[in-house]
Design a protein around this motif. Structure first.
Motif, PDB file in Angstrom:
ATOM      1  N   ALA A  81       0.844  -1.194   0.000  1.00  0.00           N
ATOM      2  CA  ALA A  81       0.000   0.000   0.000  1.00  0.00           C
ATOM      3  C   ALA A  81       0.878   1.241   0.000  1.00  0.00           C
ATOM      4  CB  ALA A  81      -0.936   0.003   1.207  1.00  0.00           C
ATOM      5  N   TYR A  82       0.450   2.264  -0.764  1.00  0.00           N
ATOM      6  CA  TYR A  82       1.170   3.526  -0.845  1.00  0.00           C
ATOM      7  C   TYR A  82       0.170   4.668  -0.684  1.00  0.00           C
ATOM      8  CZ  TYR A  82       4.565   0.448  -3.098  1.00  0.00           C
ATOM      9  OH  TYR A  82       5.420  -0.592  -3.382  1.00  0.00           O
ATOM     10  N   ALA A  83       0.638   5.790  -0.122  1.00  0.00           N
ATOM     11  CA  ALA A  83      -0.208   6.960   0.094  1.00  0.00           C
ATOM     12  C   ALA A  83       0.321   8.142  -0.698  1.00  0.00           C
ATOM     13  CB  ALA A  83      -0.259   7.314   1.573  1.00  0.00           C
ATOM     14  N   GLY A  84      -0.605   9.003  -1.162  1.00  0.00           N
ATOM     15  CA  GLY A  84      -0.229  10.221  -1.867  1.00  0.00           C
ATOM     16  C   GLY A  84      -1.163  11.357  -1.487  1.00  0.00           C
ATOM     17  N   PHE A  85      -0.645  12.569  -1.480  1.00  0.00           N
ATOM     18  CA  PHE A  85      -1.448  13.762  -1.201  1.00  0.00           C
ATOM     19  C   PHE A  85      -1.695  14.505  -2.499  1.00  0.00           C
ATOM     20  CE2 PHE A  85      -1.609  18.370  -0.176  1.00  0.00           C
ATOM     21  CZ  PHE A  85      -2.811  18.374   0.523  1.00  0.00           C
ATOM     22  N   GLU A  86      -2.945  14.554  -2.915  1.00  0.00           N
ATOM     23  CA  GLU A  86      -3.352  15.239  -4.137  1.00  0.00           C
ATOM     24  C   GLU A  86      -2.578  14.737  -5.355  1.00  0.00           C
ATOM     25  OE1 GLU A  86      -5.894  16.982  -4.398  1.00  0.00           O
ATOM     26  OE2 GLU A  86      -6.347  17.850  -2.436  1.00  0.00           O
ATOM     27  N   GLY A 105       3.878   7.773   2.248  1.00  0.00           N
ATOM     28  CA  GLY A 105       3.768   6.695   3.222  1.00  0.00           C
ATOM     29  C   GLY A 105       3.619   5.377   2.491  1.00  0.00           C
ATOM     30  N   ALA A 106       4.188   4.324   3.044  1.00  0.00           N
ATOM     31  CA  ALA A 106       4.117   3.015   2.399  1.00  0.00           C
ATOM     32  C   ALA A 106       4.073   1.922   3.451  1.00  0.00           C
ATOM     33  CB  ALA A 106       5.316   2.807   1.473  1.00  0.00           C
ATOM     34  N   SER A 107       3.458   0.799   3.093  1.00  0.00           N
ATOM     35  CA  SER A 107       3.432  -0.378   3.949  1.00  0.00           C
ATOM     36  C   SER A 107       3.618  -1.599   3.064  1.00  0.00           C
ATOM     37  CB  SER A 107       2.109  -0.466   4.720  1.00  0.00           C
ATOM     38  OG  SER A 107       2.091  -1.595   5.586  1.00  0.00           O
ATOM     39  N   THR A 158      -1.536  -9.576   3.769  1.00  0.00           N
ATOM     40  CA  THR A 158      -2.517  -8.549   3.400  1.00  0.00           C
ATOM     41  C   THR A 158      -2.647  -7.437   4.430  1.00  0.00           C
ATOM     42  OG1 THR A 158      -4.365  -9.700   4.473  1.00  0.00           O
ATOM     43  CG2 THR A 158      -3.885 -10.285   2.176  1.00  0.00           C
ATOM     44  N   ASN A 159      -2.095  -7.643   5.617  1.00  0.00           N
ATOM     45  CA  ASN A 159      -2.277  -6.655   6.688  1.00  0.00           C
ATOM     46  C   ASN A 159      -1.266  -5.507   6.531  1.00  0.00           C
ATOM     47  OD1 ASN A 159      -4.227  -8.351   7.655  1.00  0.00           O
ATOM     48  ND2 ASN A 159      -3.026  -9.125   9.361  1.00  0.00           N
ATOM     49  N   GLN A 160      -1.743  -4.385   6.003  1.00  0.00           N
ATOM     50  CA  GLN A 160      -0.913  -3.202   5.798  1.00  0.00           C
ATOM     51  C   GLN A 160      -1.526  -2.024   6.551  1.00  0.00           C
ATOM     52  OE1 GLN A 160       1.844  -3.839   4.347  1.00  0.00           O
ATOM     53  NE2 GLN A 160       1.305  -5.778   3.375  1.00  0.00           N
ATOM     54  N   ILE A 161      -0.678  -1.111   7.005  1.00  0.00           N
ATOM     55  CA  ILE A 161      -1.182   0.072   7.708  1.00  0.00           C
ATOM     56  C   ILE A 161      -0.261   1.257   7.429  1.00  0.00           C
ATOM     57  CG2 ILE A 161       0.021  -0.541   9.844  1.00  0.00           C
ATOM     58  CD1 ILE A 161      -2.392   0.714  11.344  1.00  0.00           C
ATOM     59  N   ILE A 162      -0.867   2.404   7.122  1.00  0.00           N
ATOM     60  CA  ILE A 162      -0.137   3.647   6.901  1.00  0.00           C
ATOM     61  C   ILE A 162      -0.754   4.707   7.794  1.00  0.00           C
ATOM     62  CG2 ILE A 162       0.463   5.458   5.236  1.00  0.00           C
ATOM     63  CD1 ILE A 162       0.208   3.355   3.033  1.00  0.00           C
ATOM     64  N   THR A 163       0.056   5.376   8.595  1.00  0.00           N
ATOM     65  CA  THR A 163      -0.423   6.441   9.475  1.00  0.00           C
ATOM     66  C   THR A 163       0.266   7.743   9.115  1.00  0.00           C
ATOM     67  OG1 THR A 163      -0.801   4.859  11.278  1.00  0.00           O
ATOM     68  CG2 THR A 163      -0.697   7.198  11.852  1.00  0.00           C
ATOM     69  N   LEU A 164      -0.526   8.772   8.859  1.00  0.00           N
ATOM     70  CA  LEU A 164      -0.015  10.093   8.507  1.00  0.00           C
ATOM     71  C   LEU A 164      -0.379  11.063   9.617  1.00  0.00           C
ATOM     72  CD1 LEU A 164      -1.171  10.106   4.767  1.00  0.00           C
ATOM     73  CD2 LEU A 164       1.065   9.439   5.673  1.00  0.00           C
ATOM     74  N   GLY A 186      -7.316  18.204   2.422  1.00  0.00           N
ATOM     75  CA  GLY A 186      -7.225  17.882   1.003  1.00  0.00           C
ATOM     76  C   GLY A 186      -7.539  16.424   0.740  1.00  0.00           C
ATOM     77  N   HIS A 187      -7.201  15.976  -0.466  1.00  0.00           N
ATOM     78  CA  HIS A 187      -7.503  14.614  -0.899  1.00  0.00           C
ATOM     79  C   HIS A 187      -6.273  13.723  -0.735  1.00  0.00           C
ATOM     80  CE1 HIS A 187     -10.526  17.069  -3.039  1.00  0.00           C
ATOM     81  NE2 HIS A 187     -11.309  16.015  -2.842  1.00  0.00           N
ATOM     82  N   TYR A 188      -6.488  12.595  -0.094  1.00  0.00           N
ATOM     83  CA  TYR A 188      -5.428  11.612   0.095  1.00  0.00           C
ATOM     84  C   TYR A 188      -5.793  10.351  -0.684  1.00  0.00           C
ATOM     85  CZ  TYR A 188      -3.364  14.586   3.625  1.00  0.00           C
ATOM     86  OH  TYR A 188      -2.770  15.642   4.253  1.00  0.00           O
ATOM     87  N   TYR A 189      -4.818   9.872  -1.449  1.00  0.00           N
ATOM     88  CA  TYR A 189      -5.027   8.705  -2.294  1.00  0.00           C
ATOM     89  C   TYR A 189      -4.199   7.540  -1.760  1.00  0.00           C
ATOM     90  CZ  TYR A 189      -7.174  11.943  -5.556  1.00  0.00           C
ATOM     91  OH  TYR A 189      -7.997  12.884  -6.129  1.00  0.00           O
ATOM     92  N   PHE A 190      -4.800   6.351  -1.757  1.00  0.00           N
ATOM     93  CA  PHE A 190      -4.125   5.145  -1.297  1.00  0.00           C
ATOM     94  C   PHE A 190      -4.200   4.101  -2.404  1.00  0.00           C
ATOM     95  CE2 PHE A 190      -5.572   7.336   2.491  1.00  0.00           C
ATOM     96  CZ  PHE A 190      -4.422   7.324   3.280  1.00  0.00           C
ATOM     97  N   LYS A 191      -3.030   3.678  -2.856  1.00  0.00           N
ATOM     98  CA  LYS A 191      -2.971   2.623  -3.873  1.00  0.00           C
ATOM     99  C   LYS A 191      -2.671   1.298  -3.188  1.00  0.00           C
ATOM    100  CE  LYS A 191      -1.173   3.097  -7.993  1.00  0.00           C
ATOM    101  NZ  LYS A 191      -0.207   3.274  -9.107  1.00  0.00           N
ATOM    102  N   VAL A 192      -3.532   0.313  -3.438  1.00  0.00           N
ATOM    103  CA  VAL A 192      -3.336  -1.043  -2.934  1.00  0.00           C
ATOM    104  C   VAL A 192      -3.014  -1.922  -4.128  1.00  0.00           C
ATOM    105  CG1 VAL A 192      -4.346  -2.967  -1.661  1.00  0.00           C
ATOM    106  CG2 VAL A 192      -4.992  -0.610  -1.076  1.00  0.00           C
ATOM    107  N   ALA A 193      -1.837  -2.535  -4.115  1.00  0.00           N
ATOM    108  CA  ALA A 193      -1.379  -3.344  -5.243  1.00  0.00           C
ATOM    109  C   ALA A 193      -1.093  -4.764  -4.772  1.00  0.00           C
ATOM    110  CB  ALA A 193      -0.131  -2.730  -5.871  1.00  0.00           C
ATOM    111  N   ALA A 194      -1.381  -5.731  -5.629  1.00  0.00           N
ATOM    112  CA  ALA A 194      -1.166  -7.136  -5.297  1.00  0.00           C
ATOM    113  C   ALA A 194       0.153  -7.617  -5.890  1.00  0.00           C
ATOM    114  CB  ALA A 194      -2.313  -7.988  -5.828  1.00  0.00           C
TER     115      ALA A 194
END
Length: 258
Positions: free
Chosen positions: A202-207, A217-219, A224-230, A236-244
């Protein structure tokens, strides 16, 4: 407002205006990317920039600029080397000006701060965890690019605060992007995935779209258990990409703010 953290090798919480709210507080690094020994530190420092560390010698231990030896009238022009968080701060100030120059509309102070931190590059050497120096070292090209694309349309599956959603089954290599809008005044934003089977990252992005090479942020734990804390997210808008990275199914995702 971009503010020097100060040169007392102390916690920035005890110094003003560096400890004020709604400013971008800048610490100093040396040539090797380590915290300069004089630089103030602490949770109130947003990011770092080159400030020089005289112990690294000439010329690498200093920030060089034009100087004049006259005391009241110009006498002789030369280059002079100095060190300090006041040498680091102008790097960030200039980058903010570049960011505003390419933005589709003027960026608010909180957005500028968030984009600077989101685009900062990782420290190249291990830092003292007891003396943090912010999100990383300012990256001019990355910050300007984030400012250029800020607010541009980006689609994502909407998440409701603290409401669990089912992740669709993903084959290895597939991904899903989620988005949540965070209001001002929140102290943290947490994204988690759990349950089911398979292997995810999992990865996080701001706008902006979060990538493995560009994220805030990345986990990447096994399974499958991932966690990102900001912490202290800007509005604003926060985007989270979950990739397999291996076929995944039966997974639940959730985003929540505090």
């Amino acid at each position: 407002m971009v503010v020097a953290a100060g040169n007392d090798n102390g916690n920035v919480a005890g110094h003003s205006p560096a400890s004020c709210a709604n400013v971008v507080t800048v610490g100093a690094t040396g040539y090797s990317g380590q915290r300069a020994s004089y630089s103030n530190y602490g949770d109130g420092v947003d990011l770092a920039a080159p400030g020089g560390a005289g112990s690294e010698g000439v010329p690498n231990g200093y920030i060089w600029s034009t100087v004049n030896s006259g005391t009241s009238t110009p006498v002789a022009d030369a280059y002079g080397g100095m060190t300090g968080t006041s040498m680091a701060t102008p790097h960030v100030t200039g980058i903010v000006a570049l960011m505003q120059s390419v933005a589709a509309q003027p960026l608010t102070p909180s957005v500028v701060e968030a984009l600077l931190k989101a685009s900062a590059r990782a420290f190249p050497v291990k830092q003292d965890t007891g003396k943090p120096l912010g999100a990383g070292i300012v990256d001019a090209a990355a910050a300007v690019e984030r400012a250029r694309s800020y607010g541009q349309p980006l689609s994502g599956r909407p998440l409701t605060d603290n409401i669990a959603e089912s992740l669709p089954p993903l084959a290895s290599g597939q991904s899903v992007i989620y988005v949540i809008e965070v209001p001002a005044g929140k102290s943290s934003l947490e994204f988690s995935s759990y349950g089911g089977r398979g292997t995810l990252v999992a990865y996080a992005g701001f706008e902006s779209e979060p990538l493995a090479t560009a994220n805030i942020g990345a986990s990447t734990r096994p399974g499958t258990n991932q966690i990102i804390t900001l912490k202290s997210p800007a509005a604003g808008h926060y985007y989270f990409k979950v990739a397999a990275s291996a076929d995944a199914s039966g997974v639940t995702v959730r985003a929540r703010t505090l």
